[in-house]
Design a protein around this motif. Structure first.
Motif, short mmCIF file in Angstrom:
data_model
loop_
_atom_site.label_atom_id
_atom_site.label_comp_id
_atom_site.label_asym_id
_atom_site.label_seq_id
_atom_site.Cartn_x
_atom_site.Cartn_y
_atom_site.Cartn_z
N GLY A 156 4.96 7.04 6.40
CA GLY A 156 4.96 5.62 6.73
C GLY A 156 5.22 4.70 5.56
N ALA A 157 5.01 5.15 4.33
CA ALA A 157 5.26 4.30 3.17
C ALA A 157 6.67 4.45 2.63
CB ALA A 157 4.25 4.60 2.06
N GLY A 158 7.48 5.31 3.25
CA GLY A 158 8.85 5.51 2.82
C GLY A 158 9.79 4.45 3.37
N GLY A 159 11.06 4.55 3.01
CA GLY A 159 12.03 3.54 3.43
C GLY A 159 12.15 3.38 4.92
N VAL A 160 12.37 4.48 5.64
CA VAL A 160 12.46 4.41 7.11
C VAL A 160 11.11 4.07 7.70
CG1 VAL A 160 12.91 5.73 9.21
CG2 VAL A 160 14.43 5.97 7.24
N GLY A 161 10.05 4.69 7.18
CA GLY A 161 8.72 4.51 7.74
C GLY A 161 8.26 3.07 7.74
N THR A 162 8.49 2.35 6.64
CA THR A 162 8.01 0.97 6.55
C THR A 162 8.65 0.08 7.60
OG1 THR A 162 9.69 0.45 4.86
CG2 THR A 162 7.50 1.10 4.08
N ILE A 163 9.92 0.30 7.89
CA ILE A 163 10.60 -0.51 8.91
C ILE A 163 10.24 -0.02 10.31
CG2 ILE A 163 12.82 -1.36 9.73
CD1 ILE A 163 11.96 -2.32 6.92
N ALA A 164 10.13 1.29 10.48
CA ALA A 164 9.81 1.84 11.80
C ALA A 164 8.42 1.40 12.26
CB ALA A 164 9.91 3.37 11.77
#
Length: 336
Positions: free
Chosen positions: A152-160
């Motif tokens: 969740g703290a990664g690039g995709v995760g933060t936006i998702a």
């Protein structure tokens, strides 16, 4: 000629070089790059991980995210004009944002959100489109449903996480202990410390899983889904549908079928489905994301901004931190 960062052979070093000016087709838009986002995909391309499915000619200019200013248009372009501030994830066959200028197909481009900087806009296209295509297009996520978003703290995760909350879903995410407060601020309802907790033992009956890790993590993700649920993988094995979408030759399609046969078989046994997602460029979907950004429903998350001359160092440190953006904009707002 212009400056760009290229790879001359797979697994070879990233080098700054002088390259020819972009060729602008009749439906292309010439963009002066103001900022470019870095992604794990850039390193995977450099390492040759996708060379069987993405037939790039070497030397290759890297870069999959861009924000900049229109400086020219092809004769059939109707929606953009010089001076427009835009952003994009160029089509997979036309990457190369780590350069001073790039020609992008009109259909892949959108006006950048007015409420954010070039650097923030450059962080969004690839991860934003991935989240949109997974949660809106593939999962059709509905209010009241439950979704597990890994990393969740990664690039995709933060936006998702933010997109899922906007859609009305309950969100669980795996994250390191240091980032728990951060992802909760983004909207996560439940957090699982991947170092000390087993999400399979804590979650059940989920409608959707967005998996960015693959392997055993993907297999365990199938087991937290309700019957009829869906796992969408962006790091797992490509499936036959991706081979058809890619237009791959029969041999490659057969290989993709074999690679994903085990996970698809496990999914069928549990009454769930697995789909592989390799995001595609879309100006239309970027325009939808722009609306969400400008009304405050989604905000970009940039962990580090560095100058154009630091591109090689920044690429070499990918995976060690959050989203990194290369900027060509000086403090006065002029292109470097």
């Amino acid at each position: 000629m212009m400056r760009a960062f290229v790879v001359k052979k797979y697994k070879g070093p990233i080098q700054e070089a002088e390259v020819p000016e972009p060729v602008v087709g009749e439906r292309d838009v010439l963009v002066e790059v103001r900022a470019a986002g870095l992604n794990a995909l850039d390193e995977k391309i450099r390492a040759g991980e996708f060379r069987q499915v993405l037939r790039y000619e070497l030397p290759l200019i890297l870069g999959n995210d861009v924000a900049g200013t229109v400086i020219g248009t092809g004769k059939k372009v109707q929606t953009f004009a010089p001076g427009d501030e835009v952003y994009a994830r160029p089509g997979k066959d036309r990457i190369g944002t780590l350069a001073e200028r790039i020609a992008i197909a009109e259909e892949d481009l959108a006006l950048k959100p007015a409420s954010i900087s070039f650097e923030e806009a450059a962080s969004l296209p690839l991860v934003g489109l991935t989240a949109w295509q997974a949660l809106v297009e593939r999962a059709d996520l509905q209010p009241g449903q439950r979704v597990l978003i890994h990393a969740g703290a990664g690039g995709v995760g933060t936006i998702a996480i933010q997109l899922a909350k906007h859609l009305g879903a309950t969100v669980a995410t795996t994250v390191g202990a240091d980032d728990v407060d951060f992802v909760r601020e983004l909207g996560a309802d439940h957090t699982i410390d991947y170092r000390s907790q087993d999400f399979e033992q804590l979650l059940t009956g989920y409608d959707v899983v967005l998996d960015s890790l693959g392997g055993e993590n993907l297999e365990k993700s199938l087991r937290v889904l309700r019957p009829g649920g869906k796992a969408i993988g962006i790091a797992g094995p490509p499936d036959p549908a991706f081979g058809r979408e890619l237009g791959a030759n029969p041999v490659l399609r057969l290989a993709m079928t074999a690679l994903s046969s085990s996970i698809r078989r496990q999914a069928r046994r549990r009454g769930v489905t697995y789909e592989f997602l390799f995001m595609r460029a879309s100006g239309d979907q970027l325009r939808e994301l722009t609306k969400l950004v400008d009304k405050g429903a989604v905000r970009p998350v940039v962990r580090r901004v560095v100058g154009f001359d630091q591109t090689v160092e920044a690429l070499q440190s990918l995976g060690k931190e959050g989203k990194t953006v290369i900027t060509r904009t000086t403090e006065t707002g002029e292109a470097a």
